[in-house]
Structures are given as C-alpha cells and as structure tokens.
Design an enzyme around this catalytic site. Sequence first.
Site, PDB file in Angstrom:
ATOM      1  N   THR A   8       0.832  -1.202   0.000  1.00  0.00           N
ATOM      2  CA  THR A   8       0.000   0.000   0.000  1.00  0.00           C
ATOM      3  C   THR A   8       0.866   1.252   0.000  1.00  0.00           C
ATOM      4  O   THR A   8       2.005   1.231   0.474  1.00  0.00           O
ATOM      5  CB  THR A   8      -0.935   0.041   1.234  1.00  0.00           C
ATOM      6  N   ASN A   9       0.303   2.318  -0.549  1.00  0.00           N
ATOM      7  CA  ASN A   9       0.926   3.638  -0.443  1.00  0.00           C
ATOM      8  C   ASN A   9       0.133   4.515   0.511  1.00  0.00           C
ATOM      9  O   ASN A   9       0.386   5.703   0.626  1.00  0.00           O
ATOM     10  CB  ASN A   9       0.975   4.310  -1.825  1.00  0.00           C
ATOM     11  N   ASP A  69      -7.819  -4.700  -0.479  1.00  0.00           N
ATOM     12  CA  ASP A  69      -8.655  -3.821  -1.284  1.00  0.00           C
ATOM     13  C   ASP A  69      -9.978  -3.675  -0.550  1.00  0.00           C
ATOM     14  O   ASP A  69     -10.542  -4.663  -0.062  1.00  0.00           O
ATOM     15  CB  ASP A  69      -8.854  -4.401  -2.686  1.00  0.00           C
ATOM     16  N   TYR A 151     -14.220   7.803   3.352  1.00  0.00           N
ATOM     17  CA  TYR A 151     -15.627   8.062   3.670  1.00  0.00           C
ATOM     18  C   TYR A 151     -15.897   8.061   5.186  1.00  0.00           C
ATOM     19  O   TYR A 151     -17.060   8.087   5.599  1.00  0.00           O
ATOM     20  CB  TYR A 151     -16.507   7.001   2.995  1.00  0.00           C
TER      21      TYR A 151
HETATM   22  P1  IMP Z   1      -8.634   0.937  -1.661  1.00  0.00           P
HETATM   23  O1  IMP Z   1      -8.918   0.698  -3.089  1.00  0.00           O
HETATM   24  O2  IMP Z   1      -8.628  -0.304  -0.850  1.00  0.00           O
HETATM   25  O3  IMP Z   1      -7.420   1.794  -1.446  1.00  0.00           O
HETATM   26  O4  IMP Z   1      -9.817   1.779  -1.032  1.00  0.00           O
HETATM   27  C1  IMP Z   1     -10.662   2.488  -1.862  1.00  0.00           C
HETATM   28  C2  IMP Z   1     -11.220   3.685  -1.176  1.00  0.00           C
HETATM   29  O5  IMP Z   1     -12.180   3.243  -0.233  1.00  0.00           O
HETATM   30  C3  IMP Z   1     -10.264   4.564  -0.415  1.00  0.00           C
HETATM   31  O6  IMP Z   1      -9.618   5.493  -1.218  1.00  0.00           O
HETATM   32  C4  IMP Z   1     -11.218   5.265   0.538  1.00  0.00           C
HETATM   33  O7  IMP Z   1     -11.875   6.312  -0.116  1.00  0.00           O
HETATM   34  C5  IMP Z   1     -12.227   4.166   0.813  1.00  0.00           C
HETATM   35  N1  IMP Z   1     -11.899   3.457   2.052  1.00  0.00           N
HETATM   36  C6  IMP Z   1     -11.205   2.311   2.209  1.00  0.00           C
HETATM   37  N2  IMP Z   1     -11.127   1.979   3.504  1.00  0.00           N
HETATM   38  C7  IMP Z   1     -11.775   2.957   4.176  1.00  0.00           C
HETATM   39  C8  IMP Z   1     -12.028   3.186   5.556  1.00  0.00           C
HETATM   40  O8  IMP Z   1     -11.631   2.439   6.456  1.00  0.00           O
HETATM   41  N3  IMP Z   1     -12.739   4.284   5.841  1.00  0.00           N
HETATM   42  C9  IMP Z   1     -13.193   5.160   4.894  1.00  0.00           C
HETATM   43  N4  IMP Z   1     -12.981   4.998   3.613  1.00  0.00           N
HETATM   44  C10 IMP Z   1     -12.271   3.905   3.245  1.00  0.00           C
END
Ligand code: IMP
Length: 193
Positions: A8-9, A69, A151
């Site tokens: 992750t970044n 993800d 969110y």
């Molecule tokens: P990712 O693809 O796993 O990096 O997550 C996609 C997006 O989901 C992130 O950029 C956040 O906008 C949202 N997200 C993921 N986890 C959380 C969380 O724990 N709280 C709020 N938003 C989240």
Amino acid sequence: MDTLIFATNNQDKADEVRQVLGNLFAIITLKEAGITIDIPEPYDTLEANASLKSATIYNLTGKNCFSEDTGLQVFVLNGDPGVKSARYAGENASSKANIEKLLHNMGTTKNRGARFRTIISLILNKKEFQFEGICEGEIIPGERGQHGFGYDPVFVPTGSKLTFGEMTTKEKSAFSHRKKAMDKLILFLQSLR
Ligand code: IMP
C-alpha cells in the site's frame, strides 16, 4: 520478528494495520521498501484487485507480502461506489469530492444502509490466501469528525452513534472491516507457527 511487505501507499491504512498487529509482525510499506509503483485496480471485484496487488509485489521482490482492497457498498446505490470507491468522483478525486458525489446520489432517501468490505490477499511462500472483513452501518447526510480518511466522516458503524471520522484509530478498530480481515490474517499466520 517476521517481516511482511504491505502493498500500500496509504499511510492511514498502514497505521491502522500496525495498530492491529502490535509486535507480532513488522510491516514495511511500499515506500519503506523503496518501491514507488502505483498498482492499478482494473478489475470489478475486490478479490481480483487485491490479488493483482499482492502478485505484483511478490513478483517484484520475491518476498512474502499482503495487500488489501476495500470498497464502500451502499445498498440503495446497488453496491456503488464499491471497487470504484477511491475514484468515485473521477481519477485522483479527493475524499471530499467522493463524499459529495455519494451524498448527492443518495439524495434524501431514508434507506441509508451500507457496508465496508475488505479483502486481504496474502502471498506466503508463493501461495495466495484471502481473508474477508465486513463492517455494516449507515451513511449520514452530512460529514462529522476530523479523524480517519476516505468516507469515514459519513459512515456510522452499527452499534455506535459516532462516525468513523469522530473516532480515534483505536476506537475505529473495534468495528473496522480492515481489523476483522486482519484478525483472520493474524490467526492464520499464528496457526503456522
Ligand atoms: P482501496 O482501493 O482499498 O485503497 O480503497 C478504496 C477507497 O475506499 C479509499 O480510497 C477510501 O476512499 C475508501 N476506504 C477504504 N477503507 C476505508 C475506511 O476504512 N474508511 C473510509 N474509507 C475507506
């Protein structure tokens, strides 16, 4: 202590995961491993995107690693933003813009149920294992709280009156989808010892 690369970044995610792992495993983020790639999320399932991320890092480093993800699934929006959560309002959209679009699309509906779903993909000695974590809750019509990311300011988990944005990382972890998936990952790693 064993070391795992976390693909992750996102520093917020790394902080959350370190809090859960304590002293069990040392986590190295991509930045700390000197890896500067941004891995795409081209698929329409969390499982496939998580697999791609961990496989990419494993192929690059040959080291044990995991990725995760996460998507926010809003029932009245048929599961959107889902895999598109990070880029709901467009490529490189800010969290503020994503939240604005979400609240706009939900309008004044009373059906505000939603859930976060996390898939962790672990690659250990060339084999892949996946772990799921879900947190049910609802989307409130306006932002509350300064903590967290994404969110968090509009999501209230079932069993709390606070948004994730009003909780400390520790408080959030009592409900968090990521924590639930991490707990399964930890149990699995412990079972191998
Ligand atoms: P990712 O693809 O796993 O990096 O997550 C996609 C997006 O989901 C992130 O950029 C956040 O906008 C949202 N997200 C993921 N986890 C959380 C969380 O724990 N709280 C709020 N938003 C989240």
